[in-house]
Design a protein around this motif. Structure first.
Motif, short mmCIF file in Angstrom:
data_model
loop_
_atom_site.label_atom_id
_atom_site.label_comp_id
_atom_site.label_asym_id
_atom_site.label_seq_id
_atom_site.Cartn_x
_atom_site.Cartn_y
_atom_site.Cartn_z
N ARG A 36 0.82 -1.21 0.00
CA ARG A 36 0.00 0.00 0.00
C ARG A 36 0.86 1.26 0.00
NH1 ARG A 36 -3.53 -3.31 3.16
NH2 ARG A 36 -2.83 -2.44 5.14
N LEU A 37 1.97 1.23 0.71
CA LEU A 37 2.88 2.39 0.67
C LEU A 37 3.43 2.62 -0.73
CD1 LEU A 37 4.86 2.03 4.02
CD2 LEU A 37 3.29 3.88 3.38
N ARG A 38 3.85 1.55 -1.39
CA ARG A 38 4.38 1.68 -2.74
C ARG A 38 3.32 2.17 -3.72
NH1 ARG A 38 6.55 -3.77 -4.18
NH2 ARG A 38 7.19 -2.79 -6.11
N LEU A 39 2.10 1.67 -3.58
CA LEU A 39 1.02 2.14 -4.44
C LEU A 39 0.70 3.61 -4.18
CD1 LEU A 39 -1.35 -0.95 -4.27
CD2 LEU A 39 -0.22 -0.06 -6.33
N LEU A 40 0.65 3.99 -2.94
CA LEU A 40 0.36 5.37 -2.60
C LEU A 40 1.41 6.30 -3.17
CD1 LEU A 40 -1.73 7.05 -1.15
CD2 LEU A 40 -0.47 6.72 0.95
N GLU A 41 2.67 5.93 -3.04
CA GLU A 41 3.75 6.75 -3.63
C GLU A 41 3.55 6.88 -5.14
OE1 GLU A 41 8.57 6.78 -3.53
OE2 GLU A 41 7.60 4.88 -4.05
N PHE A 42 3.23 5.79 -5.80
CA PHE A 42 3.02 5.77 -7.25
C PHE A 42 1.86 6.68 -7.65
CE2 PHE A 42 1.47 3.18 -11.04
CZ PHE A 42 2.50 3.57 -11.90
N LEU A 43 0.83 6.74 -6.82
CA LEU A 43 -0.36 7.51 -7.15
C LEU A 43 -0.29 8.97 -6.73
CD1 LEU A 43 -2.93 4.76 -6.13
CD2 LEU A 43 -2.29 5.44 -8.47
N LEU A 44 0.79 9.37 -6.07
CA LEU A 44 0.92 10.77 -5.68
C LEU A 44 1.19 11.68 -6.87
CD1 LEU A 44 2.88 10.46 -2.33
CD2 LEU A 44 0.73 11.70 -2.65
N ALA A 45 1.94 11.22 -7.84
CA ALA A 45 2.34 12.06 -8.97
C ALA A 45 1.21 12.24 -9.98
CB ALA A 45 3.57 11.47 -9.66
N GLU A 46 0.49 11.17 -10.27
CA GLU A 46 -0.59 11.23 -11.25
C GLU A 46 -1.49 10.03 -11.09
OE1 GLU A 46 0.71 10.65 -15.38
OE2 GLU A 46 2.62 9.96 -14.58
#
Length: 123
Positions: A36-46
């Motif tokens: 979930r942390l990795r997904l959240l980081e990925f979704l912060l930019a776009e």
């Protein structure tokens, strides 16, 4: 007569009521999974589709969808549907600040965290 210095008044970090403290603990539990942390980081930019997310974390579509559903139901990401596609995006950029702070604290406390047997990190 000398004056004794009074300690500075510190605003409480936690709500007084137990339910409020539980809500904050739940907030951290939602972030307590590496995927979930990795997904959240990925979704912060776009925003990204589930397929994009699957490629990013290299897990099955079902597992990724489950993690995205958790993040969405907890209010960390939003979903926009367009035809047969769902696009996910992080709701609040302040999450990045929180994760950066946690990263710094974890780095400073790495040995203790690595040896901690009370928290399960085998997921």
């Amino acid at each position: 007569m000398s004056k004794v210095a009074q300690p500075a008044k510190v605003d409480p970090l936690l709500p007084v009521e137990t339910a409020g403290v539980g809500l904050i603990a739940k907030f951290f539990r939602a972030l307590g999974d590496p995927t979930r942390l990795r997904l959240l980081e990925f979704l912060l930019a776009e925003e990204h589709t589930v397929s994009d997310c699957v490629g990013h974390v290299n897990l099955s579509q079902g597992r990724v969808s489950s993690h995205l559903a958790c993040l969405a139901s907890c209010g960390f990401v939003t979903v926009r549907r367009a035809g047969r596609f769902a696009y996910y995006r992080a709701v609040d950029d302040r999450v990045a600040d929180l994760v950066r702070l946690a990263r710094g604290l974890a780095a400073e406390n790495a040995a203790a965290l690595a040896s901690c047997m009370r928290i399960d990190d085998t997921r």
